[in-house]
Write a protein that holds these residues in place. Structure first.
Motif, short mmCIF file in Angstrom:
data_model
loop_
_atom_site.label_atom_id
_atom_site.label_comp_id
_atom_site.label_asym_id
_atom_site.label_seq_id
_atom_site.Cartn_x
_atom_site.Cartn_y
_atom_site.Cartn_z
N ALA A 104 48.88 32.40 45.88
CA ALA A 104 50.09 31.83 44.86
C ALA A 104 50.32 32.53 43.70
N MET A 105 49.12 32.92 43.18
CA MET A 105 49.19 33.71 42.06
C MET A 105 50.18 35.05 42.06
N LYS A 106 49.83 35.68 43.37
CA LYS A 106 50.70 36.91 43.50
C LYS A 106 52.06 36.59 43.65
N GLU A 107 52.57 35.38 44.43
CA GLU A 107 53.83 35.45 44.41
C GLU A 107 54.62 34.90 43.01
N GLU A 108 53.67 34.23 42.15
CA GLU A 108 54.38 34.16 40.84
C GLU A 108 54.54 35.51 40.07
N LEU A 109 53.45 36.34 40.27
CA LEU A 109 53.41 37.66 39.72
C LEU A 109 54.56 38.70 40.10
N LYS A 110 54.92 38.45 41.38
CA LYS A 110 55.94 39.28 41.95
C LYS A 110 57.62 39.06 41.08
N ASN A 111 57.74 37.64 40.90
CA ASN A 111 58.65 37.46 40.10
C ASN A 111 58.62 37.83 38.67
N ASP B 44 31.98 50.43 42.05
CA ASP B 44 33.43 50.71 41.20
C ASP B 44 34.64 51.00 42.33
N LEU B 45 34.34 51.82 43.26
CA LEU B 45 35.37 52.45 43.97
C LEU B 45 35.76 51.05 44.90
N PHE B 46 34.76 50.32 45.16
CA PHE B 46 35.22 49.19 46.06
C PHE B 46 36.02 48.28 45.46
N TYR B 47 35.81 47.92 43.94
CA TYR B 47 36.62 47.06 43.09
C TYR B 47 37.99 47.67 42.73
N GLU B 48 37.81 49.01 42.47
CA GLU B 48 39.10 49.86 42.22
C GLU B 48 40.14 49.49 43.48
N GLY B 49 39.56 49.82 44.77
CA GLY B 49 40.41 49.66 45.96
C GLY B 49 41.05 48.38 46.06
N GLY B 50 40.26 47.32 45.60
CA GLY B 50 40.97 45.90 45.69
C GLY B 50 41.86 45.92 44.64
N ALA B 51 41.84 46.45 43.39
CA ALA B 51 42.80 46.30 42.32
C ALA B 51 43.93 47.08 42.55
N LYS B 52 43.95 47.95 43.31
CA LYS B 52 44.98 49.23 43.52
C LYS B 52 45.86 48.26 44.69
N LYS B 53 45.06 47.54 45.78
CA LYS B 53 45.96 46.77 46.67
C LYS B 53 46.74 45.75 46.04
N THR B 54 46.06 45.10 45.07
CA THR B 54 46.46 43.79 44.49
C THR B 54 47.97 44.25 43.86
N CYS B 55 47.69 45.64 42.87
CA CYS B 55 48.96 46.07 42.26
C CYS B 55 50.10 46.46 43.04
N ASP B 56 49.69 46.70 44.13
CA ASP B 56 50.76 47.24 45.26
C ASP B 56 51.46 45.96 45.72
N ALA B 57 50.69 44.80 45.97
CA ALA B 57 51.17 43.68 46.48
C ALA B 57 52.02 43.02 45.53
N VAL B 58 51.79 43.18 44.20
CA VAL B 58 52.98 42.54 43.36
C VAL B 58 53.88 43.37 42.65
N ASN B 59 53.92 44.80 43.21
CA ASN B 59 54.97 45.72 43.04
C ASN B 59 54.63 46.26 41.54
N MET B 60 53.62 46.03 41.19
CA MET B 60 53.25 46.71 39.59
C MET B 60 52.60 48.29 40.05
N ALA B 61 52.47 49.02 38.84
CA ALA B 61 51.79 50.46 39.04
C ALA B 61 50.40 50.43 38.40
N TYR B 62 49.77 51.35 38.88
CA TYR B 62 48.40 51.60 38.24
C TYR B 62 48.41 53.31 38.22
N GLN B 63 47.35 53.53 37.18
CA GLN B 63 46.95 54.96 37.23
C GLN B 63 45.56 55.06 36.92
#
Ligand code: NDP
Length: 285
Positions: A13-20, A45-64
């Motif tokens: 539900a949060m991700k849907e809101e964030l996409k908007n 750290d790598l595990f959490y980073e992987g999850g964070a990147k995936k969620t950034c992609d899911a809501v169409n935001m960027a990461y570096q």
């Protein structure tokens, strides 16, 4: 049988809101971007980073990702963190801690600008939480606990809340957030006398002790809501992990309970994105 409060519906539900929100920012030519600062390559750290990147992609935001060798000097790392902090294209910063021992972590944390401190690493960030300043970002896990309670329509106002654990990462900030919403909050720790009795008095019990299955049947009573923050190696199932609550003992007694895995932990990267997007909005009024 308790109602099991899963994290995935909350995160979805949060991700849907964030996409908007991201779409609205992009229309203004702004792409919300998370900066991830990592020294070395610890598996957690790598595990959490992987999850964070995936969620950034899911809501169409960027990461570096800003990655540094484990033997980086204090001076070089201070300069690197300052540069990331000053980068106008980075709106929120996640820095993995603890840092290697030769680095002065206390000093380095403070180089993160408070307005980009989306995981509450700075003293300024913590002060904002303590002062109920809505422009402050609590650490992601306490926010995830609150988002779970809100999503499942669990009232907090006037309720007796017991927080088990007083760390800066979970216990203290979640206690402040419950207080902000008018809960009557007790914080327990390793010197609390008669812990099971204090926990039994709770209507909402938040367990953040880092001890596998420590919360047993004698800590709880019927009608309680139990939020389990713990992530521990499961002593009974090697290679698996479990919470701070003994789910098998507690679930038949209480009204609602979050599972581990698939509970609070599944919401944290969505919160990280939410707080970065909020930081981006505040930086671009
Ligand atoms: P800390 O070790 O920093 O703090 C643990 C707290 O629990 C301390 O306040 C300690 O008391 C208290 N405590 C420890 N043992 C006992 C005991 N026997 N009786 C009463 N209190 C006790 O842990 P964190 O707060 O960082 O993490 C807590 C748990 O949450 C861990 O399992 C961790 O893995 C998990 N976690 C989960 C996250 C998620 O995303 N789901 C994110 C962050 C953490 P005292 O202060 O007196 O020493």
């Amino acid at each position: 049988m308790a109602e099991v409060l899963k994290g995935k519906p909350v995160a979805d539900a949060m991700k849907e809101e964030l996409k908007n929100k991201v779409a609205a920012l992009k229309e203004r030519g702004i792409t919300p971007t998370l900066g991830i600062i990592r020294v070395g390559a610890r598996p957690d750290d790598l595990f959490y980073e992987g999850g964070a990147k995936k969620t950034c992609d899911a809501v169409n935001m960027a990461y570096q990702v800003f990655e540094y060798p484990e033997d980086i000097s204090q001076e070089a790392f201070e300069q690197a963190v300052t540069e990331v902090g000053n980068n106008p294209g980075i709106h929120g910063i996640l820095m993995f801690a603890p840092l290697p021992k030769h680095l002065n972590e206390k000093k380095i944390r403070e180089l993160i600008p408070v307005e980009k401190d989306v995981d509450c690493l700075t003293l300024g960030g913590a002060a904002k939480i303590f002062a109920d300043d809505p422009t402050g970002f609590p650490p992601c896990t306490p926010t995830a606990c609150m988002d779970m309670l809100h999503f499942y329509d669990i009232p907090i106002k006037g309720k007796r809340c017991v927080v088990l654990g007083r760390s800066l990462v979970v216990g203290k900030p979640v206690a402040m957030l419950l207080l902000r919403e008018h809960g009557t909050v007790t914080i327990c720790h390793s010197r609390t006398v008669d812990l099971p009795k204090v926990c039994q008095e709770a209507e909402i019990l938040i367990a953040a002790v880092g001890r596998a299955k420590m919360v047993k049947a004698d800590f709880v009573k019927p009608g309680q809501i139990v939020i389990d923050v713990g992530i521990n190696e499961d002593p009974d199932n090697p290679g698996k992990y479990c919470g701070d609550v003994d789910f098998a003992e507690v679930e038949p007694i209480v009204a609602k309970i979050t599972p581990v895995p698939a509970g609070v932990g599944s919401v944290t990267t969505a919160v990280l994105c939410k707080q970065t997007i909020m930081a981006c909005e505040l930086q671009n009024p």
